[in-house]
Design a protein around this motif. Structure first.
Motif, mmCIF file in Angstrom:
data_model
loop_
_atom_site.group_PDB
_atom_site.id
_atom_site.type_symbol
_atom_site.label_atom_id
_atom_site.label_comp_id
_atom_site.label_asym_id
_atom_site.label_seq_id
_atom_site.Cartn_x
_atom_site.Cartn_y
_atom_site.Cartn_z
ATOM 1 N N HIS A 10 55.693 64.299 -5.251
ATOM 2 C CA HIS A 10 56.679 63.564 -4.451
ATOM 3 C C HIS A 10 56.147 63.276 -3.049
ATOM 4 O O HIS A 10 56.373 62.189 -2.511
ATOM 5 N N LEU A 11 55.434 64.229 -2.475
ATOM 6 C CA LEU A 11 54.827 64.005 -1.171
ATOM 7 C C LEU A 11 53.789 62.886 -1.244
ATOM 8 O O LEU A 11 53.685 62.051 -0.343
ATOM 9 N N TRP A 12 53.029 62.881 -2.328
ATOM 10 C CA TRP A 12 52.052 61.801 -2.528
ATOM 11 C C TRP A 12 52.750 60.448 -2.653
ATOM 12 O O TRP A 12 52.299 59.450 -2.083
ATOM 13 N N ASP A 13 53.875 60.417 -3.375
ATOM 14 C CA ASP A 13 54.643 59.173 -3.492
ATOM 15 C C ASP A 13 55.130 58.700 -2.125
ATOM 16 O O ASP A 13 55.095 57.510 -1.826
ATOM 17 N N MET A 14 55.584 59.648 -1.308
ATOM 18 C CA MET A 14 56.017 59.305 0.049
ATOM 19 C C MET A 14 54.863 58.723 0.857
ATOM 20 O O MET A 14 55.023 57.708 1.543
ATOM 21 N N LEU A 15 53.713 59.355 0.765
ATOM 22 C CA LEU A 15 52.535 58.894 1.488
ATOM 23 C C LEU A 15 52.118 57.500 1.032
ATOM 24 O O LEU A 15 51.873 56.607 1.856
ATOM 25 N N SER A 16 52.066 57.305 -0.257
ATOM 26 C CA SER A 16 51.672 56.014 -0.814
ATOM 27 C C SER A 16 52.641 54.908 -0.388
ATOM 28 O O SER A 16 52.219 53.827 0.050
ATOM 29 N N ALA A 17 53.936 55.169 -0.500
ATOM 30 C CA ALA A 17 54.937 54.169 -0.113
ATOM 31 C C ALA A 17 54.932 53.954 1.400
ATOM 32 O O ALA A 17 55.136 52.824 1.865
ATOM 33 N N GLY A 18 54.682 54.994 2.170
ATOM 34 C CA GLY A 18 54.580 54.834 3.625
ATOM 35 C C GLY A 18 53.429 53.919 4.001
ATOM 36 O O GLY A 18 53.565 53.056 4.874
ATOM 37 N N ARG A 19 52.310 54.110 3.349
ATOM 38 C CA ARG A 19 51.153 53.226 3.590
ATOM 39 C C ARG A 19 51.483 51.789 3.207
ATOM 40 O O ARG A 19 51.116 50.837 3.906
ATOM 41 N N ILE A 104 52.716 58.825 7.905
ATOM 42 C CA ILE A 104 51.468 58.835 7.136
ATOM 43 C C ILE A 104 50.556 59.961 7.622
ATOM 44 O O ILE A 104 49.997 60.709 6.818
ATOM 45 N N VAL A 105 50.421 60.102 8.922
ATOM 46 C CA VAL A 105 49.571 61.158 9.484
ATOM 47 C C VAL A 105 50.103 62.532 9.084
ATOM 48 O O VAL A 105 49.339 63.419 8.665
ATOM 49 N N LEU A 106 51.405 62.725 9.211
ATOM 50 C CA LEU A 106 52.002 64.021 8.847
ATOM 51 C C LEU A 106 51.807 64.332 7.379
ATOM 52 O O LEU A 106 51.402 65.444 7.012
ATOM 53 N N LEU A 107 52.095 63.364 6.525
ATOM 54 C CA LEU A 107 51.951 63.594 5.075
ATOM 55 C C LEU A 107 50.500 63.771 4.678
ATOM 56 O O LEU A 107 50.187 64.600 3.811
ATOM 57 N N ASP A 108 49.620 63.029 5.305
ATOM 58 C CA ASP A 108 48.203 63.165 5.006
ATOM 59 C C ASP A 108 47.729 64.577 5.327
ATOM 60 O O ASP A 108 46.893 65.147 4.620
ATOM 61 N N GLY A 109 48.285 65.164 6.367
ATOM 62 C CA GLY A 109 47.950 66.528 6.723
ATOM 63 C C GLY A 109 48.443 67.562 5.716
ATOM 64 O O GLY A 109 47.892 68.644 5.608
ATOM 65 N N ILE A 110 49.482 67.199 4.984
ATOM 66 C CA ILE A 110 50.042 68.110 3.981
ATOM 67 C C ILE A 110 49.336 67.958 2.635
ATOM 68 O O ILE A 110 48.920 68.941 2.020
#
Length: 114
Positions: A10-19, A104-110
């Motif tokens: 789900h975090l990856w989905d958030m990151l992908s959609a944020g990008r 994106i920066v926050l999620l990328d860090g996770i």
């Protein structure tokens, strides 16, 4: 805390959609965006996906990452999905231009980058 496999997805989905949300408005002025109904609808749906994925992240993972604005993301998703008459396209543009890069920066860090 490392996210479990479900949270990581789900975090990856958030990151992908944020990008994707940022890409929709990148190199596009507010005026161009507001005149492009297709781009507007794409951004609405993409931001809805960010919130939907955020909604599915477990409370334990959310608590472990208070730097992510969970309530705001989920609230925006609810507005986009259920109260479309209240959508402010200019605010969506600003969200994608200014807040998506931070997310994106926050999620990328996770979850890590590609």
């Amino acid at each position: 805390m490392q996210p479990d496999a479900r949270d990581a997805a789900h975090l990856w989905d958030m990151l992908s959609a944020g990008r994707e949300a940022f890409a929709i408005v990148d190199n596009v002025t507010m005026e161009q965006f507001l005149a492009d109904r297709l781009r507007l609808r794409a951004l609405e749906r993409t931001l809805e996906l960010v919130g939907e994925a955020a909604r599915r992240v477990t409370p334990a993972c959310q608590d472990a990452h208070p730097e992510i604005p969970w309530r705001a993301l989920i609230g925006q998703r609810n507005l986009l999905a259920h109260e479309y008459g209240r959508i402010n396209p200019a605010l969506l543009y600003v969200t994608a231009r200014e807040r998506a890069p931070q997310l994106i920066v926050l999620l990328d860090g996770i979850v890590g980058g590609e």
